[in-house]
Design a protein around this motif. Structure first.
Motif, PDB file in Angstrom:
ATOM      1  N   HIS A 107       0.762 -25.905 -11.431  1.00 12.49           N
ATOM      2  CA  HIS A 107      -0.106 -26.419 -12.492  1.00 12.49           C
ATOM      3  C   HIS A 107      -1.606 -26.308 -12.131  1.00 12.49           C
ATOM      4  O   HIS A 107      -2.445 -26.054 -13.006  1.00 12.49           O
ATOM      5  CB  HIS A 107       0.285 -27.883 -12.734  1.00 12.49           C
ATOM      6  CG  HIS A 107      -0.467 -28.576 -13.802  1.00 12.49           C
ATOM      7  ND1 HIS A 107      -0.160 -28.439 -15.134  1.00 12.49           N
ATOM      8  CD2 HIS A 107      -1.527 -29.423 -13.751  1.00 12.49           C
ATOM      9  CE1 HIS A 107      -0.996 -29.183 -15.840  1.00 12.49           C
ATOM     10  NE2 HIS A 107      -1.837 -29.787 -15.031  1.00 12.49           N
ATOM     11  N   HIS A 111      -4.653 -24.480 -14.122  1.00  7.87           N
ATOM     12  CA  HIS A 111      -5.999 -24.929 -14.532  1.00  7.87           C
ATOM     13  C   HIS A 111      -7.060 -23.889 -14.153  1.00  7.87           C
ATOM     14  O   HIS A 111      -7.990 -23.645 -14.931  1.00  7.87           O
ATOM     15  CB  HIS A 111      -6.333 -26.285 -13.912  1.00  7.87           C
ATOM     16  CG  HIS A 111      -5.806 -27.450 -14.713  1.00  7.87           C
ATOM     17  ND1 HIS A 111      -6.165 -27.675 -16.025  1.00  7.87           N
ATOM     18  CD2 HIS A 111      -4.940 -28.448 -14.388  1.00  7.87           C
ATOM     19  CE1 HIS A 111      -5.552 -28.756 -16.481  1.00  7.87           C
ATOM     20  NE2 HIS A 111      -4.796 -29.244 -15.511  1.00  7.87           N
ATOM     21  N   SER A 131      -9.165 -33.600 -12.972  1.00  9.50           N
ATOM     22  CA  SER A 131      -8.170 -33.922 -14.000  1.00  9.50           C
ATOM     23  C   SER A 131      -7.719 -35.365 -13.813  1.00  9.50           C
ATOM     24  O   SER A 131      -8.337 -36.128 -13.075  1.00  9.50           O
ATOM     25  CB  SER A 131      -6.997 -32.952 -13.880  1.00  9.50           C
ATOM     26  OG  SER A 131      -6.300 -33.189 -12.694  1.00  9.50           O
ATOM     27  N   ASP A 295      -4.306 -30.225 -20.305  1.00 14.25           N
ATOM     28  CA  ASP A 295      -3.048 -29.535 -20.043  1.00 14.25           C
ATOM     29  C   ASP A 295      -2.590 -28.705 -21.241  1.00 14.25           C
ATOM     30  O   ASP A 295      -2.651 -29.169 -22.384  1.00 14.25           O
ATOM     31  CB  ASP A 295      -1.973 -30.555 -19.673  1.00 14.25           C
ATOM     32  CG  ASP A 295      -2.259 -31.178 -18.324  1.00 14.25           C
ATOM     33  OD1 ASP A 295      -3.145 -30.659 -17.614  1.00 14.25           O
ATOM     34  OD2 ASP A 295      -1.604 -32.171 -17.978  1.00 14.25           O
TER      35      ASP A 295
HETATM   36 ZN    ZN Z   1      -3.570 -30.824 -15.638  1.00 13.35          ZN
END
Ligand code: ZN
Ligand code: KG4
Length: 327
Positions: A107, A111, A131, A295
């Motif tokens: 993840h 980003h 984040s 996200d």
């Molecule tokens: Zn995230």
């Protein structure tokens, strides 16, 4: 085409990306912010149940692309254990049913690649990820050469906004509401201490600042007219902490191309302060489009193209979701 799935936290998202052109053909995200708002933060079990409802609904809308899929990609790490598994299970079922390879995506790398949706990537770069789960600085040379050079020792930048909003009874997520409240506040009204300002460490910490804000909110004793000044002073110090540490880091590592990514990279005060910091270095600032800061599955699909081209696939047995990332 690649079908990509994101379910690491409180957003259920699916994208279809064309491999050859990097074009995003479909992207849909169902956010759960409203459902978690009453709790002032994400409730993992509730999030998992909502993913189990939302993901199949979105999947129905992309069935027409199934015959053209060359791979299915999914966020496998990091995130909430019970929500990651929702996406991973769906991805495995699709891989099995369509007999196509499976790609497990990190993840955080997602980003980073949110900068390059429908674009060519551009490296090297120094990247600040802010984040709800992470605050870290990475030196990125390529997909496989990513070095984390600074990270938070406790809470993250985005999470501290969420906690401050919760203290003020303003729901979740806190970033946008605190930013809005801070706009009309006095940034000098409260003299919060900049975290780790005397420490030589290039690292981040938000738990002390959060507690200082908690005391200020308690002292306000329900007088909500003070909240805008508290929010402005908090946003100022939370940002100053980042810029002070980056300034120190830049003394030995001059930035050339600098990026801010992650949900909190939408923060306008942070963007403006980083721009000021980069000016004397003549460094270029790159940002994701606002809609891809938080996200999404488009960024997972973008990483997956790179992994597809390198043949970086996982087997049904080997792909496991992992709450903690190695980055
Ligand atoms: Zn995230
Ligand atoms: O990247 P993201 O969608 O999820 C994680 O991977 O964690 O980031 C969500 C975080 C939340 O903590 C939210 O409050 C924060 O990003 N955020 C902001 C702003 N917009 C979202 N923080 C500060 N200022 C904002 N404008």
């Amino acid at each position: 085409m690649i079908l990509s799935i994101e379910s690491s936290c409180d957003d259920s998202a699916i994208a279809i990306t064309e491999i050859a052109t990097k074009k995003l053909l479909f992207h849909k995200k169902i956010s759960q912010e409203l459902e978690h708002s009453v709790y002032g933060g994400v409730v993992p079990e509730l999030a998992a149940r909502l993913h189990a409802e939302a993901l199949p609904k979105i999947l129905e809308q992309v069935e027409e692309y199934f015959p053209q899929l060359k791979a299915v990609a999914v966020t496998a790490t990091p995130g909430l254990a019970v929500t990651l598994v929702e996406g991973v299970t769906m991805a495995k079922a699709i891989a099995l049913a369509l007999d196509i390879p499976l790609i497990g995506v990190n993840h955080l790398i997602g980003h980073i690649y949110s900068l390059f949706i429908e674009k060519e990537s551009e490296f090297p770069l120094t990247c600040l990820l802010v984040s709800g789960g992470h605050t870290q600085v990475m030196e990125v040379k390529s997909l496989s050469e990513i070095e984390t050079v600074a990270k938070s020792m406790d809470d993250s930048f985005g999470e501290s906004f969420d906690k401050v909003a919760k203290m003020m009874g303003l729901g979740y997520p806190g970033g946008p509401v605190i930013q809005e409240l801070a706009k009309d506040g006095d940034r000098e009204a409260y003299n919060f201490t900049v975290p780790l300002h005397q420490s030589p460490l290039i690292a981040f910490s938000y738990s002390g600042l959060k507690n200082a804000v908690r005391l200020a909110v308690e002292k306000a004793d329900g007088d909500t007219t003070k909240y805008k000044d508290i929010a402005a002073s908090f946003e100022h110090i939370a940002t100053k902490h980042l810029t002070m540490k980056l300034k120190k880091y830049f003394k030995t590592n001059k930035p050339k191309t600098f990026a801010i990514v992650g949900g909190a990279s939408a923060n306008l005060y942070l963007r403006a302060e980083i721009e000021k910091l980069l000016k004397p270095h003549n460094a270029k600032l790159i940002l994701s489009e606002l809609k891809y800061c938080s996200d999404n599955a488009a960024m997972i699909g973008r990483v997956a193209i790179e992994m597809f081209e390198r043949g970086e696939f996982s087997s049904l047995e080997s792909l496991q979701s992992a709450p903690r990332s190695l980055l």
